[in-house]
Design a protein around this motif. Structure first.
Motif: not given
Length: 158
Positions: A73-77, A106-108, A119, A157-158
């Motif tokens: 999933g990673g990175g929601v913002r 961690k992010g995406r 990710a 980013t998470e």
């Protein structure tokens, strides 16, 4: 005679000798007696061989690594968009070096042209937020982005 031949050897058999470990099952460990191949730790991404010349040889991620990077999933913002270029292909793994972050995390990243996302580790670099970013070879390949182009990526980013 054999002793004389072995004394001239530098002990680096994997760099042109008869033994060539497969990149997917061994890593080089430096020790007191030079480097030697050992079983890869579970989940580790290894540095490409010094003799790597192609994208496939530089990308040492496994099918499992790639599956995890694309399903995580990673990175929601959303941090913003960046123009990206290929980073150092000898640096293995999934990462982006970007001025959009100020600390490791961690992010995406997402590539709108293909709709794919990966990710990644977010690595800060100095520069204005509008400056470009550098992305790992493995991440660009999974995104379907051109390795020699300047794709626009969205960073989360998470």
């Amino acid at each position: 005679m054999a002793g004389l031949l072995l004394t001239a050897c530098d002990g680096n058999f994997s760099q042109g000798g008869l033994y060539k470990p497969r990149a997917d099952d061994t890593v080089q460990i430096e020790g007191e007696n030079g480097s030697r191949p050992v079983a890869r730790p579970e989940g580790a991404v290894v540095k490409p061989a010094a003799t790597a010349h192609t994208a496939e040889q530089f990308d040492t991620t496994t099918a499992q690594h790639r599956a995890e990077a694309t399903t995580a999933g990673g990175g929601v913002r959303k941090l913003g968009t960046t123009i990206a270029s290929l980073g150092n292909p000898a640096e293995a793994g999934f990462w982006i070096k970007t001025p959009l972050v100020s600390k490791l995390g961690k992010g995406r990243v997402e590539y709108p042209a293909t709709g794919k996302s990966v990710a990644v580790d977010l690595i800060p670099i100095d520069g204005p937020k509008a400056a470009g970013s550098r992305v790992s070879l493995a991440a660009l390949r999974l995104l379907g982005a051109p390795l020699t182009g300047l794709p626009e990526l969205i960073v989360f980013t998470e």
